[in-house]
Design an enzyme around this catalytic site. Structure first.
Site, mmCIF file in Angstrom:
data_model
loop_
_atom_site.group_PDB
_atom_site.id
_atom_site.type_symbol
_atom_site.label_atom_id
_atom_site.label_comp_id
_atom_site.label_asym_id
_atom_site.label_seq_id
_atom_site.Cartn_x
_atom_site.Cartn_y
_atom_site.Cartn_z
ATOM 1 N N LEU A 98 0.984 -1.076 0.048
ATOM 2 C CA LEU A 98 -0.066 -0.095 -0.074
ATOM 3 C C LEU A 98 1.129 1.216 -0.067
ATOM 4 O O LEU A 98 2.099 1.352 0.779
ATOM 5 C CB LEU A 98 -0.670 -0.097 1.240
ATOM 6 N N ASP A 99 0.387 2.402 -0.705
ATOM 7 C CA ASP A 99 1.175 3.575 -0.630
ATOM 8 C C ASP A 99 1.421 3.806 0.676
ATOM 9 O O ASP A 99 0.361 3.639 1.558
ATOM 10 C CB ASP A 99 0.587 4.603 -1.517
ATOM 11 N N LYS A 100 2.323 4.815 1.307
ATOM 12 C CA LYS A 100 2.577 5.335 2.561
ATOM 13 C C LYS A 100 1.456 5.970 3.016
ATOM 14 O O LYS A 100 0.874 5.886 4.151
ATOM 15 C CB LYS A 100 3.707 6.208 2.379
ATOM 16 N N ARG A 119 -5.124 5.496 -8.267
ATOM 17 C CA ARG A 119 -4.893 6.840 -8.536
ATOM 18 C C ARG A 119 -4.681 7.597 -9.644
ATOM 19 O O ARG A 119 -5.256 8.267 -10.172
ATOM 20 C CB ARG A 119 -3.488 7.087 -7.800
#
EC number: 5.4.99.-
Length: 236
Positions: free
Chosen positions: A51-53, A151
């Site tokens: 997962l992205d930060k 995104r």
């Protein structure tokens, strides 16, 4: 940074990752990551997906090589069910659909992804759950797991994820921008944003492993819940 263990057995561990915590170490290795925290506790730990930060929610790690190979294959073969919730800019039309745009790394290697016919096939289904006019609350189901998939697919349909600094304007959500009559309280020097991180949450993950069905869910974190409550209040 505190996090919740959703599930754990001798083969895998599922975590509700808070926004702001790296899933795995970055190139510089200066920031703490969830994988490193788990490795310090369990010894060896294996990355299944990321997962992205700034994305919160369900993430799974394997505890041994065999489990890692099997579960990773489930992700590769698209036999997992991954549901995300996100807040996007604007009112989406049509309110549901499927985005099929291949994704590849940006040639500059700057960490961004781009849509390209040379990229890997990428499929995202979406459904608008609530319309706030300026924003939409959306359910995403990803059939592939490309980096930044939701995104960049959201950007493609003209509705980037709120607070996205790579594929949107990155601006925070301020109450003063939503409410016509807004005044700072006498205790505030400057306005605190309602949200300043990527408005994306990994809500659930399901797959069958070792002939058993695994199903993990992560409730919405406080920041997204509070923002939704405010938007609903202003929308009435």
């Amino acid at each position: 940074m505190k996090f919740e263990t959703i599930f754990e057995d001798d083969k895998l561990i599922a975590i509700n990752k808070p926004a702001g915590l790296l899933s795995i170490p970055d190139r510089e290795g200066k920031e703490v990551s969830l994988k490193q925290i788990l490795a310090d506790k369990y010894g060896e730990i294996f990355t299944v997906h990321r997962l992205d930060k700034s994305t919160s929610g369900v993430i799974v790690f394997a505890k041994d090589k065999a489990a890692h190979a099997e579960i990773s294959q489930l992700f590769e073969s698209r036999t997992t069910e991954k549901i995300y919730y996100g807040l996007v800019h604007g009112s989406i039309t049509p309110q549901s659909g499927k985005i099929e745009e291949p994704i590849m790394q940006h040639p500059s290697g700057n960490g961004k992804m781009i849509l390209s016919s040379k990229g890997k096939p990428s499929f995202t289904e979406y459904e608008m759950l609530e319309d706030f006019r300026r924003f939409s609350w959306v359910k995403f189901k990803i059939l592939t797991g490309r980096t930044h998939q939701i995104r960049i697919h959201s950007q493609f349909i003209g509705h980037s994820i709120v607070c996205d600094d790579l594929y949107g304007d990155g601006s925070s959500v301020l109450l003063s921008s939503l409410k016509k009559k807004y005044n700072l309280s006498k205790h505030e020097i400057e306005e605190r944003p309602l949200l300043s991180r990527l408005a994306l949450h990994s809500a659930s993950l399901k797959f069958i492993f070792n002939e058993e069905e695994y199903s993990f869910e992560a409730p919405l974190p406080k920041d997204l819940k509070a923002l939704l409550q405010q938007l609903r209040k202003l929308n009435n």
